[in-house]
Design an enzyme around this catalytic site. Structure first.
Site, mmCIF file in Angstrom:
data_model
loop_
_atom_site.group_PDB
_atom_site.id
_atom_site.type_symbol
_atom_site.label_atom_id
_atom_site.label_comp_id
_atom_site.label_asym_id
_atom_site.label_seq_id
_atom_site.Cartn_x
_atom_site.Cartn_y
_atom_site.Cartn_z
ATOM 1 N N PHE A 54 26.445 32.667 4.699
ATOM 2 C CA PHE A 54 26.976 33.724 3.818
ATOM 3 C C PHE A 54 25.807 34.832 4.178
ATOM 4 O O PHE A 54 26.223 35.880 4.710
ATOM 5 C CB PHE A 54 27.128 33.654 2.603
ATOM 6 N N LEU A 56 25.938 35.628 -12.339
ATOM 7 C CA LEU A 56 26.887 35.027 -11.417
ATOM 8 C C LEU A 56 26.635 33.537 -11.888
ATOM 9 O O LEU A 56 25.826 32.633 -11.922
ATOM 10 C CB LEU A 56 26.340 34.881 -9.753
ATOM 11 N N CYS A 57 28.052 32.899 -12.184
ATOM 12 C CA CYS A 57 28.237 31.467 -12.535
ATOM 13 C C CYS A 57 29.373 30.904 -12.081
ATOM 14 O O CYS A 57 30.577 31.614 -12.196
ATOM 15 C CB CYS A 57 28.178 31.770 -14.030
ATOM 16 N N LEU A 111 17.482 41.068 -16.964
ATOM 17 C CA LEU A 111 17.817 40.277 -18.004
ATOM 18 C C LEU A 111 18.226 38.625 -17.284
ATOM 19 O O LEU A 111 18.763 38.464 -16.317
ATOM 20 C CB LEU A 111 18.832 40.982 -18.806
HETATM 21 C C1 LIG Z 1 26.377 47.284 -2.658
HETATM 22 C C2 LIG Z 1 26.525 46.396 -4.130
HETATM 23 C C3 LIG Z 1 25.976 44.768 -4.008
HETATM 24 C C4 LIG Z 1 26.367 43.839 -4.867
HETATM 25 C C5 LIG Z 1 26.075 42.396 -4.514
HETATM 26 C C6 LIG Z 1 24.493 42.194 -4.217
HETATM 27 C C7 LIG Z 1 24.134 40.717 -4.148
HETATM 28 C C8 LIG Z 1 24.161 39.890 -5.219
HETATM 29 C C9 LIG Z 1 24.095 38.419 -4.999
HETATM 30 C C10 LIG Z 1 24.213 37.492 -6.514
HETATM 31 C C11 LIG Z 1 23.133 37.637 -7.292
HETATM 32 C C12 LIG Z 1 23.210 36.808 -8.559
HETATM 33 C C13 LIG Z 1 21.936 36.932 -9.305
HETATM 34 C C14 LIG Z 1 22.356 36.194 -10.604
HETATM 35 O O1 LIG Z 1 23.307 35.937 -11.225
HETATM 36 C C15 LIG Z 1 21.017 35.763 -11.334
HETATM 37 S S1 LIG Z 1 20.556 34.030 -10.720
HETATM 38 C C16 LIG Z 1 21.523 33.011 -11.620
HETATM 39 C C17 LIG Z 1 22.633 32.442 -10.671
HETATM 40 N N1 LIG Z 1 23.522 31.426 -11.345
HETATM 41 C C18 LIG Z 1 23.169 30.338 -11.453
HETATM 42 O O2 LIG Z 1 22.229 29.670 -11.064
HETATM 43 C C19 LIG Z 1 23.867 29.504 -12.823
HETATM 44 C C20 LIG Z 1 24.226 28.173 -12.154
HETATM 45 N N2 LIG Z 1 24.623 27.979 -10.847
HETATM 46 C C21 LIG Z 1 26.023 28.207 -10.421
HETATM 47 O O3 LIG Z 1 27.010 28.649 -11.317
HETATM 48 C C22 LIG Z 1 26.318 28.348 -8.962
HETATM 49 O O4 LIG Z 1 25.285 27.234 -8.289
HETATM 50 C C23 LIG Z 1 26.281 29.486 -8.120
HETATM 51 C C24 LIG Z 1 27.197 30.330 -8.609
HETATM 52 C C25 LIG Z 1 24.817 30.048 -8.316
HETATM 53 C C26 LIG Z 1 26.355 29.248 -6.603
HETATM 54 O O5 LIG Z 1 27.459 28.452 -6.695
HETATM 55 P P1 LIG Z 1 27.365 27.147 -5.615
HETATM 56 O O6 LIG Z 1 28.975 26.476 -5.895
HETATM 57 O O7 LIG Z 1 26.344 26.442 -5.852
HETATM 58 O O8 LIG Z 1 27.656 27.608 -4.307
HETATM 59 P P2 LIG Z 1 28.730 28.211 -3.212
HETATM 60 O O9 LIG Z 1 29.844 28.746 -4.109
HETATM 61 O O10 LIG Z 1 29.297 26.960 -2.412
HETATM 62 O O11 LIG Z 1 27.907 29.226 -2.233
HETATM 63 C C27 LIG Z 1 26.790 28.596 -1.400
HETATM 64 C C28 LIG Z 1 26.363 30.199 -1.240
HETATM 65 O O12 LIG Z 1 25.805 30.941 -2.246
HETATM 66 C C29 LIG Z 1 24.592 31.182 -2.183
HETATM 67 N N3 LIG Z 1 23.764 31.120 -3.577
HETATM 68 C C30 LIG Z 1 23.658 30.059 -4.396
HETATM 69 N N4 LIG Z 1 23.021 30.359 -5.498
HETATM 70 C C31 LIG Z 1 22.770 31.824 -5.355
HETATM 71 C C32 LIG Z 1 22.374 32.827 -6.121
HETATM 72 N N5 LIG Z 1 21.769 32.575 -7.384
HETATM 73 N N6 LIG Z 1 22.460 34.234 -5.506
HETATM 74 C C33 LIG Z 1 23.002 34.566 -4.567
HETATM 75 N N7 LIG Z 1 23.480 33.579 -3.733
HETATM 76 C C34 LIG Z 1 23.482 32.487 -3.921
HETATM 77 C C35 LIG Z 1 23.781 29.994 -1.133
HETATM 78 O O13 LIG Z 1 22.580 30.414 -0.644
HETATM 79 C C36 LIG Z 1 25.017 29.875 -0.204
HETATM 80 O O14 LIG Z 1 24.936 30.991 0.742
HETATM 81 P P3 LIG Z 1 24.367 30.665 2.114
HETATM 82 O O15 LIG Z 1 25.366 29.511 2.784
HETATM 83 O O16 LIG Z 1 24.332 32.190 2.736
HETATM 84 O O17 LIG Z 1 22.886 30.087 1.758
#
Ligand SMILES: CCCCCCCCCCCCCC(=O)CSCCNC(=O)CCNC(=O)[C@H](O)C(C)(C)COP(=O)(O)OP(=O)(O)OC[C@H]1O[C@@H](n2cnc3c(N)ncnc32)[C@H](O)[C@@H]1OP(=O)(O)O
Ligand SMILES: CCOC(=O)c1cnc2ccc(OC)cc2c1SCCC#N
Length: 389
Positions: free
Chosen positions: A5, A139-140, A389
């Protein structure tokens, strides 16, 4: 391809690291609003999008519970962030916020909230450019729906909605390494309640250290030492804004706060954010400022404790009182208020007080990211003036 991605996104790519020919600034130009996808991205059939009105008690409860059970845990699954409802309302409703950027995913049949992502508008200065950005957070995806590539859809949808407001950049942090950090920071922890931190297994009794010796090591004065040190009040907003804007101008990346922003982000709110300042007794000038936010964590799998009360260093400015003394007063206030730990990143000038005030380095890193904005080379934490935050 390691990041299927993220390699499709307008972010610094690992392959481009060190390529100083690439210009600093936006990676892709804005598109015409008529060209922005008008309808939401497709979700798997069982699910639907929902705009989360965080001011609704019921919706706020659902968001709170999703995060309390499924949001970020440390690598050893000792803690899980437990953002409070009043904190979420504070974090998500700053001046100019969009309810359409508080995005949930529900199960169509049960209406259960199973995923969440948010954006808030923010003016962020990068060197001399003030850029309208979205700060992306919370993001959750529910633990039961992980690794189904839901996150990329959530990210694309929030990107689409931000584009609809003619904003083309974003800022976010994560504990995971993604393409490509603009800075990588370290958490530091100042123990306030050593017995509890040892009992939960976060800290260990030092060699040749007894518990009473350890309690003594972290002991703090009963009251603050700086003359004129007091809570911030609404009439202080203009002075604090001046002080903070001037201070933040030294950093490469920093928020461009106006008085409305300062009133929202820094006026004390019980159980959410605390701010103190030093007012000179003769000139009544506001010379220094310190603040921390309250983010408890659930303590996982411990029979004796359920919650860790943690304070997180927010924005601090010292122009007269030594930063060391100012921050020690912040520790004293936090201890008075029964916090178990005071956390700080090594951003801004924090490095100058961490070791001396008995902070210990954490094992977690926090990486900072910009979306659709290239930075020539990664920044040192001390060049960052932004706390998310
Ligand atoms: C112009 C406006 C632009 C606005 C948007 C800007 C960008 C904002 C970006 C967001 C900023 C958020 C900031 C923030 O909230 C603060 S960081 C906290 C993020 N949340 C958590 O860690 C909570 C527990 N984990 C989860 O809920 C899941 O594991 C999440 C949802 C994290 C991933 O769900 P999953 O079921 O475990 O995974 P899949 O759905 O299968 O998807 C896998 C893909 O997701 C990529 N991934 C994993 N963790 C990530 C993360 N923390 N940021 C970005 N990407 C993340 C991963 O590299 C892979 O992509 P790749 O294959 O390319 O490597
Ligand atoms: C006692 C020191 O550790 C924490 O305060 C703490 C608390 N809760 C967390 C929940 C999720 C989590 O996931 C990375 C970490 C923590 C941490 S350490 C990193 C935050 C700081 N400072």
């Amino acid at each position: 391809t390691r990041h299927k991605f993220w390699e499709t996104q307008p972010v610094g790519q690992f392959k481009d690291i060190g390529d100083t020919n690439l210009p600093e600034g936006p990676i892709e130009p804005p598109t015409l609003l008529s060209e922005v996808k008008q309808e939401p991205y497709n979700l798997p059939n069982l699910y639907e999008w929902i705009n989360c009105d965080i001011s609704s008690e019921e919706m706020c409860n659902e968001v709170y519970s999703l995060l309390a059970n499924n949001y970020v845990e440390d690598d050893e699954n000792m803690f899980r962030f437990n953002y409070s409802k009043e904190f979420l309302r504070w974090a998500l409703q700053p001046p100019g916020y969009f309810r359409t950027w508080h995005i949930g995913v529900r199960v169509k049949s049960s209406k259960k909230l199973v995923a969440f992502i948010t954006g808030i508008p923010a003016k962020i200065r990068v060197r001399d450019e003030v850029v309208n950005m979205a700060e992306i957070n919370f993001l959750c995806v529910h633990k039961k729906l992980r690794s189904k590539r839901l996150a990329p859809v959530m990210i694309k949808e929030v990107t689409r909605r931000v584009h609809l407001e003619n904003i083309w950049q974003a800022a976010y942090t994560a504990g995971v390494v993604l393409p490509t950090p603009i800075a990588s920071c370290q958490y530091w922890h100042r123990t306030l309640n050593p017995k509890k931190l040892i009992d939960v297994g976060f800290s260990r009794l030092g060699a040749r250290m007894t518990m009473s010796r350890t309690i003594k090591l972290y002991k703090l004065p009963e009251s603050t030492v700086t003359p004129g040190f007091r809570k911030m009040e609404i009439h202080d907003v203009p002075a604090v804004t001046r002080l903070l804007r001037n201070y933040l101008s030294q950093f490469v990346v920093a928020p461009d706060f106006d008085e409305n922003d300062v009133e929202h982000w820094l006026l004390p709110e019980e159980n959410v954010v605390d701010s103190y300042l030093v007012e000179s007794s003769e000139t009544h000038e506001v010379t220094d400022f310190c603040s921390f936010y309250t983010l408890p964590s659930t303590i996982l799998g411990n029979p004796n404790y359920s919650t860790l009360k943690a304070a997180y260093s927010f924005y601090n400015v010292s122009t007269k009182t030594p930063l060391l003394q100012l921050m020690n007063d912040a520790l004293i206030v936090a201890k008075q208020r029964d916090y178990d730990v005071f956390n700080a990143l090594d951003v801004m000038e924090n490095d100058s007080f961490l070791k001396e005030l008995k902070f210990g380095p954490g094992d977690g890193k926090l990486h900072y990211y910009l979306y659709n904005y290239r930075i020539r080379q990664a920044l040192k934490p001390s060049e960052l003036g932004l706390v998310l935050l």
